[in-house]
Design an enzyme around this catalytic site. Structure first.
Site: not given
Length: 228
Positions: A28, A30, A82, A84-85, A95, A97-98, A104
């Site tokens: 993602g 970030t 990692d 997070a949304d 999580k 969204g990607g 993950e």
């Protein structure tokens, strides 16, 4: 000069990576910054091995010279970083969204520690405003989506242009709009028990710490409470 809060949080998280660690690389916008910073540290002499949660992260890591290993060559990871949304004060996450939620979750669950990186806009009082991604098998997907709808959400299959979106595992994602998820652990178990569901984007009891970048240039650290 505007502050890149995602980069701020990501680079702080990479400070926790130590020589000799086995590291999980998230996916993602970030996580991108964390992998980039990790590549810089590797070029400066940091010795690590890593696994990636998506093809995109794997490609980025290879380009930066981060040593990658096959999952079969290691039995666990020291640390996963990692994004997070959404996340709340209890470090419950949404999580996916990607599109890499299954990989993950596998990587994070096999890590001694998971650090979540996010900008302050991802921190919420109650999860659910962001649609919950649920990875489902293509076979009889209509039935699986119908079962998800019975939980009080509005599920919609994710699309990529005119085509249905497919994960790296060849599955579909149903984005489920709940608006508010009051009992995330209970919902997680309920969704997992629906035939046709591969996994879902609720990460409960997995993250150990969240590093949140703020627009004023500061960083907030949220740590998981010890389990009784």
């Amino acid at each position: 000069m505007s502050i890149n809060v995602k980069q701020l949080a990501a680079e702080k998280a990479v400070e926790y990576v130590e020589d000799g660690m086995k590291v999980g690389l998230g996916t993602g916008s970030t996580a991108y910054w964390a992998i980039r910073k990790l590549g810089e540290r590797v070029s400066e002499g940091l010795k690590i091995t890593a696994v990636a949660t998506s093809r995109a992260s794997e490609e980025q890591a290879r380009e930066l010279g981060i040593p990658l290993v096959a999952f079969g060559d290691i039995d666990s990871l020291d640390l996963t970083i990692d994004g997070a949304d959404e996340l709340d004060s209890s470090l419950q996450l949404i999580k996916g969204g990607g599109g890499a939620l299954l990989r993950e979750k596998i990587v994070a669950s096999n890590s001694t520690r998971m650090i979540v990186i996010a900008d302050e806009g991802k921190v919420v009082d109650t999860l659910g405003k962001f649609p919950l991604p649920v990875e489902i098998v293509p076979f009889a997907w209509e039935w699986t989506v119908a079962e998800l709808a019975k939980l009080g959400c509005q599920p919609e299959l994710r699309r990529s242009g005119e085509e249905l979106y497919k994960t790296d595992n060849g599955n579909y994602i149903a984005d489920c709009r709940f608006e508010a998820i009051e009992a995330a652990p209970k919902l997680a178990l309920t969704i997992q028990n629906i035939p046709g569901v591969v996994d879902h984007g609720l990460f409960i009891g997995i993250a150990a710490m969240a590093i949140v970048g703020k627009l004023d240039g500061s960083i907030e650290i949220i740590e998981a409470q010890p389990k009784n």
